[in-house]
Design a protein around this motif. Structure first.
Motif, PDB file in Angstrom:
ATOM      1  N   ARG A   1     -40.390 -31.465  98.063  1.00 27.26           N
ATOM      2  CA  ARG A   1     -40.789 -32.309  99.188  1.00 27.26           C
ATOM      3  C   ARG A   1     -42.168 -32.882  98.883  1.00 27.26           C
ATOM      4  O   ARG A   1     -43.130 -32.130  98.713  1.00 27.26           O
ATOM      5  N   ASN A   2     -42.253 -34.203  98.796  1.00 33.61           N
ATOM      6  CA  ASN A   2     -43.511 -34.901  98.511  1.00 33.61           C
ATOM      7  C   ASN A   2     -44.164 -34.399  97.223  1.00 33.61           C
ATOM      8  O   ASN A   2     -45.387 -34.227  97.150  1.00 33.61           O
ATOM      9  N   GLY A   3     -43.348 -34.127  96.225  1.00 34.12           N
ATOM     10  CA  GLY A   3     -43.863 -33.698  94.933  1.00 34.12           C
ATOM     11  C   GLY A   3     -44.185 -32.221  94.838  1.00 34.12           C
ATOM     12  O   GLY A   3     -44.606 -31.755  93.783  1.00 34.12           O
ATOM     13  N   ASP A   4     -44.014 -31.482  95.924  1.00 29.62           N
ATOM     14  CA  ASP A   4     -44.287 -30.043  95.915  1.00 29.62           C
ATOM     15  C   ASP A   4     -42.987 -29.271  96.079  1.00 29.62           C
ATOM     16  O   ASP A   4     -42.083 -29.700  96.804  1.00 29.62           O
ATOM     17  N   MET A   5     -42.934 -28.118  95.407  1.00 30.21           N
ATOM     18  CA  MET A   5     -41.752 -27.269  95.536  1.00 30.21           C
ATOM     19  C   MET A   5     -41.957 -26.342  96.730  1.00 30.21           C
ATOM     20  O   MET A   5     -42.725 -25.383  96.677  1.00 30.21           O
ATOM     21  N   GLY A   6     -41.257 -26.655  97.822  1.00 30.65           N
ATOM     22  CA  GLY A   6     -41.407 -25.854  99.027  1.00 30.65           C
ATOM     23  C   GLY A   6     -40.606 -24.570  98.974  1.00 30.65           C
ATOM     24  O   GLY A   6     -41.010 -23.554  99.535  1.00 30.65           O
ATOM     25  N   ALA A   7     -39.456 -24.595  98.300  1.00 29.35           N
ATOM     26  CA  ALA A   7     -38.596 -23.411  98.233  1.00 29.35           C
ATOM     27  C   ALA A   7     -37.646 -23.561  97.052  1.00 29.35           C
ATOM     28  O   ALA A   7     -37.571 -24.621  96.420  1.00 29.35           O
ATOM     29  N   VAL A   8     -36.915 -22.495  96.778  1.00 37.99           N
ATOM     30  CA  VAL A   8     -35.922 -22.499  95.709  1.00 37.99           C
ATOM     31  C   VAL A   8     -34.619 -21.940  96.277  1.00 37.99           C
ATOM     32  O   VAL A   8     -34.620 -20.896  96.937  1.00 37.99           O
ATOM     33  N   MET A   9     -33.517 -22.639  96.028  1.00 37.62           N
ATOM     34  CA  MET A   9     -32.194 -22.131  96.384  1.00 37.62           C
ATOM     35  C   MET A   9     -31.670 -21.339  95.194  1.00 37.62           C
ATOM     36  O   MET A   9     -31.762 -21.781  94.044  1.00 37.62           O
ATOM     37  N   ILE A  10     -31.110 -20.160  95.490  1.00 38.39           N
ATOM     38  CA  ILE A  10     -30.545 -19.299  94.450  1.00 38.39           C
ATOM     39  C   ILE A  10     -29.075 -19.104  94.768  1.00 38.39           C
ATOM     40  O   ILE A  10     -28.717 -18.637  95.851  1.00 38.39           O
ATOM     41  N   LEU A  11     -28.206 -19.498  93.835  1.00 35.27           N
ATOM     42  CA  LEU A  11     -26.765 -19.430  94.053  1.00 35.27           C
ATOM     43  C   LEU A  11     -26.070 -18.715  92.906  1.00 35.27           C
ATOM     44  O   LEU A  11     -26.476 -18.849  91.748  1.00 35.27           O
ATOM     45  N   THR A  12     -25.019 -17.993  93.237  1.00 32.70           N
ATOM     46  CA  THR A  12     -24.114 -17.415  92.246  1.00 32.70           C
ATOM     47  C   THR A  12     -22.778 -18.112  92.414  1.00 32.70           C
ATOM     48  O   THR A  12     -22.198 -18.093  93.505  1.00 32.70           O
ATOM     49  N   LEU A  13     -22.287 -18.755  91.348  1.00 28.84           N
ATOM     50  CA  LEU A  13     -21.046 -19.529  91.409  1.00 28.84           C
ATOM     51  C   LEU A  13     -19.979 -18.916  90.512  1.00 28.84           C
ATOM     52  O   LEU A  13     -20.282 -18.369  89.445  1.00 28.84           O
ATOM     53  N   THR A  14     -18.738 -19.042  90.969  1.00 32.14           N
ATOM     54  CA  THR A  14     -17.583 -18.556  90.219  1.00 32.14           C
ATOM     55  C   THR A  14     -16.529 -19.646  90.205  1.00 32.14           C
ATOM     56  O   THR A  14     -16.303 -20.301  91.222  1.00 32.14           O
TER      57      THR A  14
ATOM     58  N   SER B   1     -25.578 -15.958  84.799  1.00 32.64           N
ATOM     59  CA  SER B   1     -26.886 -16.028  85.461  1.00 32.64           C
ATOM     60  C   SER B   1     -26.793 -16.967  86.660  1.00 32.64           C
ATOM     61  O   SER B   1     -25.930 -17.844  86.723  1.00 32.64           O
ATOM     62  N   GLN B   2     -27.688 -16.766  87.602  1.00 30.15           N
ATOM     63  CA  GLN B   2     -27.659 -17.536  88.841  1.00 30.15           C
ATOM     64  C   GLN B   2     -28.160 -18.954  88.618  1.00 30.15           C
ATOM     65  O   GLN B   2     -28.790 -19.260  87.613  1.00 30.15           O
ATOM     66  N   PHE B   3     -27.890 -19.803  89.589  1.00 20.69           N
ATOM     67  CA  PHE B   3     -28.387 -21.178  89.595  1.00 20.69           C
ATOM     68  C   PHE B   3     -29.637 -21.216  90.463  1.00 20.69           C
ATOM     69  O   PHE B   3     -29.616 -20.757  91.613  1.00 20.69           O
ATOM     70  N   PHE B   4     -30.709 -21.773  89.930  1.00 22.81           N
ATOM     71  CA  PHE B   4     -31.963 -21.926  90.667  1.00 22.81           C
ATOM     72  C   PHE B   4     -32.177 -23.420  90.909  1.00 22.81           C
ATOM     73  O   PHE B   4     -32.329 -24.189  89.958  1.00 22.81           O
ATOM     74  N   VAL B   5     -32.220 -23.802  92.180  1.00 28.92           N
ATOM     75  CA  VAL B   5     -32.336 -25.212  92.544  1.00 28.92           C
ATOM     76  C   VAL B   5     -33.630 -25.400  93.320  1.00 28.92           C
ATOM     77  O   VAL B   5     -33.762 -24.910  94.454  1.00 28.92           O
ATOM     78  N   PRO B   6     -34.612 -26.101  92.751  1.00 29.62           N
ATOM     79  CA  PRO B   6     -35.871 -26.314  93.474  1.00 29.62           C
ATOM     80  C   PRO B   6     -35.684 -27.310  94.621  1.00 29.62           C
ATOM     81  O   PRO B   6     -34.961 -28.306  94.494  1.00 29.62           O
ATOM     82  N   LEU B   7     -36.327 -27.031  95.757  1.00 29.72           N
ATOM     83  CA  LEU B   7     -36.317 -27.941  96.902  1.00 29.72           C
ATOM     84  C   LEU B   7     -37.670 -28.647  96.919  1.00 29.72           C
ATOM     85  O   LEU B   7     -38.681 -28.069  97.323  1.00 29.72           O
TER      86      LEU B   7
END
Length: 195
Positions: free
Chosen positions: A105-118, A97-103
């Motif tokens: 800023r000032n306590g709010d989630m502005g975006a999410v990074m989605i990565l596939t790692l091997t 499954s992918q990695f979901f990394v919340p971004l």
């Protein structure tokens, strides 16, 4: 009988055509020489009616398997896995499954990074690597969160100047979390999704 006759004629014609085509088909070249040669005389040169040497025409017939075997052993090809099959020299463990990394800023989630790692590892250690998936995932996610909180995913996060340090940090984190060989951590996919 009159109703079956029109159906039977095309079937008989088709079968007869197939049989005639098979009978009239020319024999493949060299088939006559192979049938005439007694077993065990491969060391002698066989010539056809024009005086050409069959073995000289294609010297790779007998040498190719030996050359392939030699190439595999010379270049560190796979070794026996104990079950009769070769173990690949390289192995790649892709997290299911992918990695979901919340971004944040000032306590709010502005975006999410989605990565596939091997993870690149020797083929012999691939099964053991799968057993340690959760430990490796935790270590890599921890590193991704640190990278996100220090602004690593801000701006042009796909430039090599940004990705090279991230790969190095992920590689060190994976090595520290397991005693298995981690040759590299590959970023298969990376995307930012608005939160």
């Amino acid at each position: 009988m009159k109703k079956l006759l029109p159906l039977l004629i095309p079937v008989v014609a088709l079968v007869g055509g197939i049989a005639a085509g098979d009978w009239l088909r020319p024999a493949p070249e060299g088939a006559g020489h192979a049938a005439e040669a007694p077993a065990g005389e491969h060391g002698e040169a066989e010539t056809d009616a024009h005086g050409s040497d069959d073995h000289a025409a294609d010297p790779s017939d007998h040498a190719a398997p030996a050359a392939d075997h030699a190439a595999a052993s010379d270049h560190g090809g796979g070794h026996d896995d104990g079950h009769g099959g070769p173990v690949p020299a390289e192995g790649w463990f892709t997290f299911p499954s992918q990695f979901f990394v919340p971004l944040m800023r000032n306590g709010d989630m502005g975006a999410v990074m989605i990565l596939t790692l091997t993870i690149e590892t020797p083929g012999a250690e691939l099964a053991a690597m799968e057993q340690q998936e959760h430990r490796l995932r935790d270590a890599l996610l921890r590193e991704l969160l640190i990278h996100a909180n220090t602004g690593g995913f801000d701006g042009n996060f796909t430039s090599e100047a940004r990705l090279a340090p991230l790969r190095e940090r992920l590689h060190k984190a994976a090595q520290a979390s397991t005693d298995l060989t981690v040759k590299a951590v590959l970023i298969e996919d990376i995307a930012r999704q608005a939160g």
